[in-house]
Every structure is written in C-alpha cells, then in structure tokens.
Write a protein that holds these residues in place. Structure first.
Motif, PDB file in Angstrom:
ATOM      1  N   VAL A   1       0.810  -1.225   0.000  1.00  0.00           N
ATOM      2  CA  VAL A   1       0.000   0.000   0.000  1.00  0.00           C
ATOM      3  C   VAL A   1       0.842   1.272   0.000  1.00  0.00           C
ATOM      4  CG1 VAL A   1      -1.900  -1.175   1.161  1.00  0.00           C
ATOM      5  CG2 VAL A   1      -0.196   0.019   2.527  1.00  0.00           C
ATOM      6  N   ALA A   2       2.154   1.164   0.140  1.00  0.00           N
ATOM      7  CA  ALA A   2       3.089   2.296   0.169  1.00  0.00           C
ATOM      8  C   ALA A   2       2.915   3.100   1.459  1.00  0.00           C
ATOM      9  CB  ALA A   2       2.939   3.193  -1.042  1.00  0.00           C
ATOM     10  N   VAL A   3       4.026   3.618   1.952  1.00  0.00           N
ATOM     11  CA  VAL A   3       4.035   4.344   3.218  1.00  0.00           C
ATOM     12  C   VAL A   3       4.706   5.695   3.028  1.00  0.00           C
ATOM     13  CG1 VAL A   3       4.918   4.352   5.595  1.00  0.00           C
ATOM     14  CG2 VAL A   3       4.040   2.232   4.599  1.00  0.00           C
ATOM     15  N   ARG A   4       4.066   6.726   3.484  1.00  0.00           N
ATOM     16  CA  ARG A   4       4.630   8.073   3.403  1.00  0.00           C
ATOM     17  C   ARG A   4       5.955   8.136   4.161  1.00  0.00           C
ATOM     18  NH1 ARG A   4       0.732  12.590   5.583  1.00  0.00           N
ATOM     19  NH2 ARG A   4      -0.408  11.886   3.731  1.00  0.00           N
ATOM     20  N   GLY A   5       6.944   8.754   3.555  1.00  0.00           N
ATOM     21  CA  GLY A   5       8.238   8.873   4.210  1.00  0.00           C
ATOM     22  C   GLY A   5       9.127   7.655   4.047  1.00  0.00           C
ATOM     23  N   GLU A   6       8.642   6.646   3.320  1.00  0.00           N
ATOM     24  CA  GLU A   6       9.433   5.440   3.070  1.00  0.00           C
ATOM     25  C   GLU A   6       9.315   5.047   1.600  1.00  0.00           C
ATOM     26  OE1 GLU A   6       9.098   2.197   5.881  1.00  0.00           O
ATOM     27  OE2 GLU A   6       8.183   3.530   7.356  1.00  0.00           O
ATOM     28  N   ALA A   7       9.533   6.022   0.731  1.00  0.00           N
ATOM     29  CA  ALA A   7       9.294   5.804  -0.702  1.00  0.00           C
ATOM     30  C   ALA A   7      10.176   4.698  -1.276  1.00  0.00           C
ATOM     31  CB  ALA A   7       9.516   7.110  -1.469  1.00  0.00           C
ATOM     32  N   VAL A   8      11.456   4.692  -0.929  1.00  0.00           N
ATOM     33  CA  VAL A   8      12.363   3.712  -1.521  1.00  0.00           C
ATOM     34  C   VAL A   8      12.135   2.335  -0.914  1.00  0.00           C
ATOM     35  CG1 VAL A   8      14.792   3.117  -1.910  1.00  0.00           C
ATOM     36  CG2 VAL A   8      14.050   5.496  -2.069  1.00  0.00           C
ATOM     37  N   HIS A   9      11.933   2.270   0.399  1.00  0.00           N
ATOM     38  CA  HIS A   9      11.622   0.994   1.038  1.00  0.00           C
ATOM     39  C   HIS A   9      10.334   0.412   0.451  1.00  0.00           C
ATOM     40  CE1 HIS A   9      11.376  -2.050   4.153  1.00  0.00           C
ATOM     41  NE2 HIS A   9      10.183  -1.612   4.504  1.00  0.00           N
ATOM     42  N   SER A  10       9.323   1.258   0.252  1.00  0.00           N
ATOM     43  CA  SER A  10       8.072   0.805  -0.342  1.00  0.00           C
ATOM     44  C   SER A  10       8.302   0.273  -1.751  1.00  0.00           C
ATOM     45  CB  SER A  10       7.056   1.954  -0.379  1.00  0.00           C
ATOM     46  OG  SER A  10       6.668   2.351   0.921  1.00  0.00           O
ATOM     47  N   ALA A  11       9.120   0.987  -2.525  1.00  0.00           N
ATOM     48  CA  ALA A  11       9.387   0.556  -3.903  1.00  0.00           C
ATOM     49  C   ALA A  11      10.116  -0.781  -3.933  1.00  0.00           C
ATOM     50  CB  ALA A  11      10.211   1.630  -4.622  1.00  0.00           C
ATOM     51  N   ALA A  12      11.109  -0.942  -3.055  1.00  0.00           N
ATOM     52  CA  ALA A  12      11.880  -2.185  -3.032  1.00  0.00           C
ATOM     53  C   ALA A  12      11.010  -3.364  -2.625  1.00  0.00           C
ATOM     54  CB  ALA A  12      13.070  -2.045  -2.082  1.00  0.00           C
ATOM     55  N   LYS A  13      10.168  -3.175  -1.613  1.00  0.00           N
ATOM     56  CA  LYS A  13       9.309  -4.266  -1.160  1.00  0.00           C
ATOM     57  C   LYS A  13       8.198  -4.562  -2.171  1.00  0.00           C
ATOM     58  CE  LYS A  13      11.226  -5.448   2.749  1.00  0.00           C
ATOM     59  NZ  LYS A  13      11.779  -6.801   2.962  1.00  0.00           N
ATOM     60  N   ALA A  14       7.745  -3.545  -2.890  1.00  0.00           N
ATOM     61  CA  ALA A  14       6.769  -3.791  -3.956  1.00  0.00           C
ATOM     62  C   ALA A  14       7.402  -4.642  -5.050  1.00  0.00           C
ATOM     63  CB  ALA A  14       6.271  -2.467  -4.529  1.00  0.00           C
TER      64      ALA A  14
ATOM     65  N   TYR B   1      -9.234   4.294  -2.209  1.00  0.00           N
ATOM     66  CA  TYR B   1      -8.045   4.027  -1.386  1.00  0.00           C
ATOM     67  C   TYR B   1      -7.155   5.263  -1.283  1.00  0.00           C
ATOM     68  CZ  TYR B   1      -3.389   2.596  -0.120  1.00  0.00           C
ATOM     69  OH  TYR B   1      -2.163   2.540   0.488  1.00  0.00           O
ATOM     70  N   ARG B   2      -6.916   5.934  -2.392  1.00  0.00           N
ATOM     71  CA  ARG B   2      -6.025   7.098  -2.367  1.00  0.00           C
ATOM     72  C   ARG B   2      -6.613   8.245  -1.562  1.00  0.00           C
ATOM     73  NH1 ARG B   2      -5.104   5.101  -7.728  1.00  0.00           N
ATOM     74  NH2 ARG B   2      -2.983   4.259  -7.846  1.00  0.00           N
ATOM     75  N   ARG B   3      -7.941   8.406  -1.610  1.00  0.00           N
ATOM     76  CA  ARG B   3      -8.569   9.447  -0.782  1.00  0.00           C
ATOM     77  C   ARG B   3      -8.395   9.137   0.694  1.00  0.00           C
ATOM     78  NH1 ARG B   3     -12.422   9.183  -4.950  1.00  0.00           N
ATOM     79  NH2 ARG B   3     -13.828   7.865  -3.721  1.00  0.00           N
ATOM     80  N   LEU B   4      -8.593   7.867   1.057  1.00  0.00           N
ATOM     81  CA  LEU B   4      -8.424   7.479   2.448  1.00  0.00           C
ATOM     82  C   LEU B   4      -6.961   7.603   2.875  1.00  0.00           C
ATOM     83  CD1 LEU B   4     -10.718   4.303   2.541  1.00  0.00           C
ATOM     84  CD2 LEU B   4     -11.179   6.535   3.593  1.00  0.00           C
ATOM     85  N   ALA B   5      -6.050   7.215   2.000  1.00  0.00           N
ATOM     86  CA  ALA B   5      -4.634   7.284   2.336  1.00  0.00           C
ATOM     87  C   ALA B   5      -4.181   8.723   2.527  1.00  0.00           C
ATOM     88  CB  ALA B   5      -3.809   6.611   1.234  1.00  0.00           C
ATOM     89  N   ALA B   6      -4.767   9.650   1.762  1.00  0.00           N
ATOM     90  CA  ALA B   6      -4.405  11.052   1.902  1.00  0.00           C
ATOM     91  C   ALA B   6      -4.779  11.592   3.279  1.00  0.00           C
ATOM     92  CB  ALA B   6      -5.084  11.888   0.819  1.00  0.00           C
ATOM     93  N   VAL B   7      -5.821  10.997   3.872  1.00  0.00           N
ATOM     94  CA  VAL B   7      -6.282  11.456   5.191  1.00  0.00           C
ATOM     95  C   VAL B   7      -5.577  10.707   6.312  1.00  0.00           C
ATOM     96  CG1 VAL B   7      -8.256  11.653   6.745  1.00  0.00           C
ATOM     97  CG2 VAL B   7      -8.512  12.115   4.280  1.00  0.00           C
ATOM     98  N   PHE B   8      -5.467   9.380   6.167  1.00  0.00           N
ATOM     99  CA  PHE B   8      -4.976   8.549   7.257  1.00  0.00           C
ATOM    100  C   PHE B   8      -3.556   8.038   7.051  1.00  0.00           C
ATOM    101  CE2 PHE B   8      -9.631   7.944   7.122  1.00  0.00           C
ATOM    102  CZ  PHE B   8      -9.941   8.433   8.392  1.00  0.00           C
ATOM    103  N   GLY B   9      -3.014   8.162   5.848  1.00  0.00           N
ATOM    104  CA  GLY B   9      -1.709   7.584   5.557  1.00  0.00           C
ATOM    105  C   GLY B   9      -0.550   8.296   6.234  1.00  0.00           C
TER     106      GLY B   9
END
Length: 279
Positions: A170-183, A271-279
């Motif tokens: 689902v990707a995590v704010r502030g962890e762009a590269v870690h998210s990309a590698a795990k994806a 999902y993106r709307r929710l992530a913008a609020v809670f992510g």
C-alpha cells in the motif's frame, strides 16, 4: 529484518549442537533425511524469530546476517551453522549457497528475511542510503534466490519464503524507496511462482505490518503511531511456518492487513482518498 554494521564474508565454525535430549526430532522427507533451511537476516528481529521457530520444529539450519556476534548468539539457541555475510558484496550469495550445501547436503527452504529501512523525505534521502535500501531489500535477495532455486529445481522440491512488507503493498509516506523495493519483491514472488509451476518448487510471500523489532530505530525514525500496534516478531515467524506447513502463497501479519490491499486493488480512487487522510 536485520540491519547491522557490515561484516566480512567469512564463515564461523559450526556452533556446537545441544545434547540430544534438548534437540527436537528433526522433520524428514520420504527418504528419512532431515530437512534443511537457510535463513537470512537472522541476527535479530524477524529472522532470529524464524530461526527459533524452525529449530523448534526440528529443521537443520544455516543462518546468515551481517552482525557476527548477534548471529552467533542466535545460533547458540537454535542450534545452527552460521555464515556472517553482507549479501550486498559481490559473490556473497554464491559463497553462502555453497557453504549451505556443503554443511547440509541439501536445501529445502530459503527464508529471505534480510532488510533495512530509511525514513524521511525522498528529496533529502542520501544517495548512499537509497542504494543500500534497494540493494539489501531487493537486489541481494534476488541474487540469492537465483543461486538457490536451481538446486531446488534439480531436487524436484523446495520452498522460497520472501519476507515482504505492507509498505510494498500500500506504500508508506516517508518510506518511498523501502516501499518501492518491497513492492518489487512482491511482484518478483508472483512472477517466480508462475515460472516455477510444475517444478516442485514453491514461492511464498509473508507480508508483515508493524513489527516490534529494532528495524524502526535503525531506519532513523522510531515508530510513533498508536495504530496499528506493533506485533512481536514471533507472530511473523508463525506466519512463515504456516506458509511452509500449509503451502500458502501469501500471508499477511496480522491477517486483517489484507483489507487495505484489497481496497487498493478494487477501488484505487477510494483508497487514495483514504490514504491522503490517514496515511
């Protein structure tokens, strides 16, 4: 997930095995031979918990990690053979595979648990940190799997368990590269599973959320959210064992974490709307 100071690609003497009455009966295949597993990232956190769980189930183990001292202490409890190594160094995956086969004679299971993180804005991420995250979380694992899988295919059986992350789903704010590698690791698991169909070799992806390990302290920013609450690494180890024992392709830890992934797949706009609020 293990992150420690870099260690040379050297091998330790085999850790003495505990007396016979303290070692669980080893699982065996149809030939009566003990099954063997290689666990990376085993010096702490998830990898160490997986080592303890597999040892309790009677598997013969080879453990690898970058911190030789901590790895030795984990192996004393397992018990296990150990191979301290930095898998980002050239040829380390070949030396580890060769060591494992020399000491066990076979390899039925690879649990790729090594991983590092870095937290902060992508624009300010040091180039060296960017390269390390991609190397450890993705490339080193791919290179090791490339060494291990042909031996499993030749034997007609085996399982690769990749330890991913919810950040890769689902990707995590502030962890762009870690998210990309795990994806990337998650996509690799799917693709390799299709490729190996019919070979007797299976691929599992274990997807933990927040785990109570030193990972968050070492990434530079501790975990401060009140929800979701961190789970103990033993819970992830239980998921790894479930994937092995039940032949599961994908396991989320805890299980409800599959829900945001499903929402993202079924309704990406929502999902993106929710992530913008809670992510």
């Amino acid at each position: 997930m293990s992150h420690s100071s870099r260690a040379g690609d050297v091998s330790f003497p085999r850790t003495p095995v505990a007396p016979a009455d303290t070692v669980p009966e080893a699982p065996a295949d149809g030939t009566g031979r003990t099954r063997a597993a290689l666990v990376t990232g085993a010096s702490s956190g998830i990898g160490a918990a997986v080592a303890r769980r597999l040892s309790a189930e009677g598997w013969r183990l080879v453990l690898s990690g970058r911190d030789a001292g901590r790895l030795g202490r984990v192996a004393e409890r397992a018990p296990a053979d150990v191979f301290p190594a930095d898998l980002t160094r050239p040829g380390a995956e070949r030396r580890l595979t060769r060591y494992t086969l020399q000491h066990t004679g076979r390899l039925d299971l690879l649990v790729a648990g090594a991983g590092v993180g870095w937290a902060g804005d992508f624009a300010t991420m040091p180039p060296r940190a960017l390269e390390e995250v991609v190397e450890v979380d993705l490339l080193a694992t791919l290179r090791l799997v490339r060494q291990v899988v042909p031996h499993m295919v030749a034997a007609g059986s085996g399982r690769v368990v990749l330890v991913g992350s919810l950040a890769g789903t689902v990707a995590v704010r502030g962890e762009a590269v870690h998210s990309a590698a795990k994806a990337g690791l998650g996509a690799f698991a799917d693709a390799l599973r299709y490729e190996l169909r019919g070979s007797g070799v299976a691929v599992s992806l274990v997807v933990p959320g927040v785990v109570d390990t030193p990972f968050f302290d070492r990434r530079g920013v501790p975990y401060r959210r009140g929800w979701p609450r961190p789970v103990p690494p033993e819970r992830v180890a239980a998921a790894v064992w479930s994937a092995v024992r039940r032949g599961r392709d994908e396991v989320y830890v805890p299980g409800w974490l599959c829900l945001p992934a499903r929402v993202r797949g079924a309704a990406p706009g929502l999902y993106r709307r929710l992530a913008a609020v809670f992510g």
